[in-house]
Design a protein around this motif. Structure first.
Motif, mmCIF file in Angstrom:
data_model
loop_
_atom_site.group_PDB
_atom_site.id
_atom_site.type_symbol
_atom_site.label_atom_id
_atom_site.label_comp_id
_atom_site.label_asym_id
_atom_site.label_seq_id
_atom_site.Cartn_x
_atom_site.Cartn_y
_atom_site.Cartn_z
ATOM 1 N N UNK A 145 56.474 46.052 37.017
ATOM 2 C CA UNK A 145 55.304 46.948 36.968
ATOM 3 C C UNK A 145 54.309 46.493 35.891
ATOM 4 N N UNK A 146 54.895 46.107 34.723
ATOM 5 C CA UNK A 146 54.017 45.637 33.649
ATOM 6 C C UNK A 146 53.306 44.356 34.048
ATOM 7 N N UNK A 147 54.076 43.484 34.713
ATOM 8 C CA UNK A 147 53.442 42.251 35.148
ATOM 9 C C UNK A 147 52.334 42.521 36.156
ATOM 10 N N UNK A 148 52.584 43.494 37.044
ATOM 11 C CA UNK A 148 51.538 43.864 37.998
ATOM 12 C C UNK A 148 50.308 44.406 37.270
ATOM 13 N N UNK A 149 50.576 45.275 36.251
ATOM 14 C CA UNK A 149 49.444 45.793 35.480
ATOM 15 C C UNK A 149 48.702 44.672 34.754
ATOM 16 N N UNK A 150 49.501 43.737 34.171
ATOM 17 C CA UNK A 150 48.853 42.601 33.501
ATOM 18 C C UNK A 150 48.036 41.776 34.477
ATOM 19 N N UNK A 151 48.614 41.597 35.670
ATOM 20 C CA UNK A 151 47.880 40.827 36.678
ATOM 21 C C UNK A 151 46.598 41.531 37.068
ATOM 22 N N UNK A 152 46.688 42.867 37.266
ATOM 23 C CA UNK A 152 45.471 43.614 37.611
ATOM 24 C C UNK A 152 44.455 43.563 36.464
ATOM 25 N N UNK A 153 44.971 43.721 35.193
ATOM 26 C CA UNK A 153 44.049 43.655 34.048
ATOM 27 C C UNK A 153 43.411 42.284 33.945
ATOM 28 N N UNK A 154 44.240 41.232 34.173
ATOM 29 C CA UNK A 154 43.694 39.878 34.129
ATOM 30 C C UNK A 154 42.656 39.671 35.225
ATOM 31 N N UNK A 155 42.945 40.189 36.413
ATOM 32 C CA UNK A 155 41.969 40.081 37.493
ATOM 33 C C UNK A 155 40.674 40.822 37.150
ATOM 34 N N UNK A 156 40.849 42.040 36.511
ATOM 35 C CA UNK A 156 39.642 42.781 36.104
ATOM 36 C C UNK A 156 38.865 42.009 35.041
ATOM 37 N N UNK A 157 39.596 41.406 34.076
ATOM 38 C CA UNK A 157 38.921 40.616 33.054
ATOM 39 C C UNK A 157 38.224 39.405 33.655
ATOM 40 N N UNK A 158 38.893 38.796 34.600
ATOM 41 C CA UNK A 158 38.267 37.644 35.264
ATOM 42 C C UNK A 158 36.995 38.077 35.978
ATOM 43 N N UNK A 159 37.094 39.240 36.652
ATOM 44 C CA UNK A 159 35.899 39.753 37.353
ATOM 45 C C UNK A 159 34.769 40.041 36.357
ATOM 46 N N UNK A 160 35.145 40.726 35.233
ATOM 47 C CA UNK A 160 34.126 41.010 34.226
ATOM 48 C C UNK A 160 33.558 39.733 33.617
ATOM 49 N N UNK A 161 34.453 38.764 33.368
ATOM 50 C CA UNK A 161 33.978 37.495 32.817
ATOM 51 C C UNK A 161 33.026 36.794 33.782
ATOM 52 N N UNK A 162 33.370 36.839 35.062
ATOM 53 C CA UNK A 162 32.474 36.232 36.047
ATOM 54 C C UNK A 162 31.124 36.953 36.080
ATOM 55 N N UNK A 163 31.201 38.327 36.016
ATOM 56 C CA UNK A 163 29.935 39.082 36.009
ATOM 57 C C UNK A 163 29.125 38.775 34.734
ATOM 58 N N UNK A 164 29.855 38.725 33.601
ATOM 59 C CA UNK A 164 29.165 38.402 32.347
ATOM 60 C C UNK A 164 28.573 36.991 32.394
ATOM 61 N N UNK A 165 29.341 36.071 32.982
ATOM 62 C CA UNK A 165 28.828 34.702 33.106
ATOM 63 C C UNK A 165 27.590 34.671 33.987
ATOM 64 N N UNK A 166 27.614 35.455 35.089
ATOM 65 C CA UNK A 166 26.430 35.518 35.944
ATOM 66 C C UNK A 166 25.235 36.090 35.191
ATOM 67 N N UNK A 167 25.497 37.195 34.450
ATOM 68 C CA UNK A 167 24.404 37.780 33.666
ATOM 69 C C UNK A 167 23.903 36.815 32.596
ATOM 70 N N UNK A 168 24.873 36.128 31.936
ATOM 71 C CA UNK A 168 24.458 35.165 30.919
ATOM 72 C C UNK A 168 23.641 34.032 31.524
ATOM 73 N N UNK A 169 24.034 33.626 32.693
ATOM 74 C CA UNK A 169 23.262 32.568 33.365
ATOM 75 C C UNK A 169 21.868 33.055 33.718
ATOM 76 N N UNK A 170 21.802 34.305 34.194
ATOM 77 C CA UNK A 170 20.476 34.870 34.495
ATOM 78 C C UNK A 170 19.632 34.977 33.224
#
Length: 278
Positions: A70-95
């Motif tokens: 369960x913790x690993x699943x939560x970590x995976x979901x958190x990592x996926x959310x961080x990756x998504x946020x990082x991608x969004x931040x990278x897009x905003x930074x690029x803009x």
């Protein structure tokens, strides 16, 4: 017979020994069986305890595995959310980077235009400053000439005012001297009147005959003229007179006490009541 008895005795002994050995063997067997039974019971209890502990450990392991999963699943979901946020931040930074590049390019163009404008304004300001300096030099020279003329006019006016003030001061000084002389005359009259009052109060009687009055009057006037001729003008002024100048008339008045006219006046005052003169 002796041999048979010996043999029987030996046989009996051996039978007894075998019976004792059998009994002892039975006892040992029973003891071994009881130990075996105890060992089997302990083994069974230990087996049951091991089975129970194994079940508990298995349950704990399964729970730990589930929690870890369960913790690993939560970590995976958190990592996926961080990756998504990082991608969004990278897009905003690029803009933002593209926008900043565009703004920087616009600022560079504006800076170039401003430099050209500043150079043009600097050249114009230098020309204006040169023209202003020339005008200021001309004005300074003109103001210096005007100041020189004004100073000369002020000097002439000051000389004229000084001359007029000198004449006015001389006129005022003459008027003040005349007023001082008149005041001196008035103060001298008051002093002489005080002398008469003092003289009259000395004898305690203001009545005298006409002849005696005129005689004393002439004597006082002659005495005043002599005092005026003897005392300088500076000592007779009421503001500058010294204490010695005030004591001198009193000595003259005391000298008049011994005159014959005053003594006659005092002698006749008690005999008759002649007319009073002020």
């Amino acid at each position: 017979m002796s041999n048979m008895s010996e043999l029987l005795a030996r046989l009996a002994e051996r039978e007894q020994a075998r019976f004792a050995a059998e009994q002892e063997a039975k006892i040992r067997i029973r003891e071994a069986e009881s130990k075996t039974t105890l060992a089997a019971q302990e083994f069974m209890e230990l087996r049951r305890a091991n089975e129970q502990e194994l079940k508990v450990l298995r349950a704990k392991a399964e729970k730990t595995l589930r929690d870890a999963a369960y913790k690993c699943q939560q970590d995976v979901h958190a990592a996926q959310a961080q990756v998504t946020e990082a991608e969004a931040f990278a897009d905003q930074a690029e803009k933002r980077q593209r926008s900043a590049d565009a703004i920087a390019f616009a600022y560079l163009e504006k800076v170039k235009h401003m430099e050209v404008h500043v150079q043009r304004r600097t050249k114009k300001a230098e020309d204006n400053n040169t023209e202003l300096q020339r005008c200021m030099d001309t004005r300074v020279k003109r103001v210096e000439k005007q100041n020189i003329g004004r100073v000369a006019n002020m000097e002439a006016h000051a000389k004229e005012v000084c001359a007029v003030s000198k004449v006015a001061l001389e006129t005022v000084s003459e008027e003040l001297q005349d007023q001082v002389a008149k005041a001196h005359v008035r103060s001298e009259g008051r002093v002489r009147f005080k002398e008469l009052c003092h003289l009259a109060s000395t004898f305690g009687n203001y009545d005298m005959s006409r002849d005696t009055y005129f005689h004393v009057k002439h004597e006082l006037i002659d005495l005043w003229h002599k005092q005026k001729a003897a005392v300088p003008l500076g000592l007779t002024c009421p503001r500058t007179a010294s204490p010695m100048a005030e004591i001198a008339p009193q000595k003259d008045v005391l000298a008049l006490k011994d005159s014959s006219a005053i003594k006659d006046t005092v002698g006749h005052a008690t005999a008759s009541r002649p007319q009073r003169f002020g």
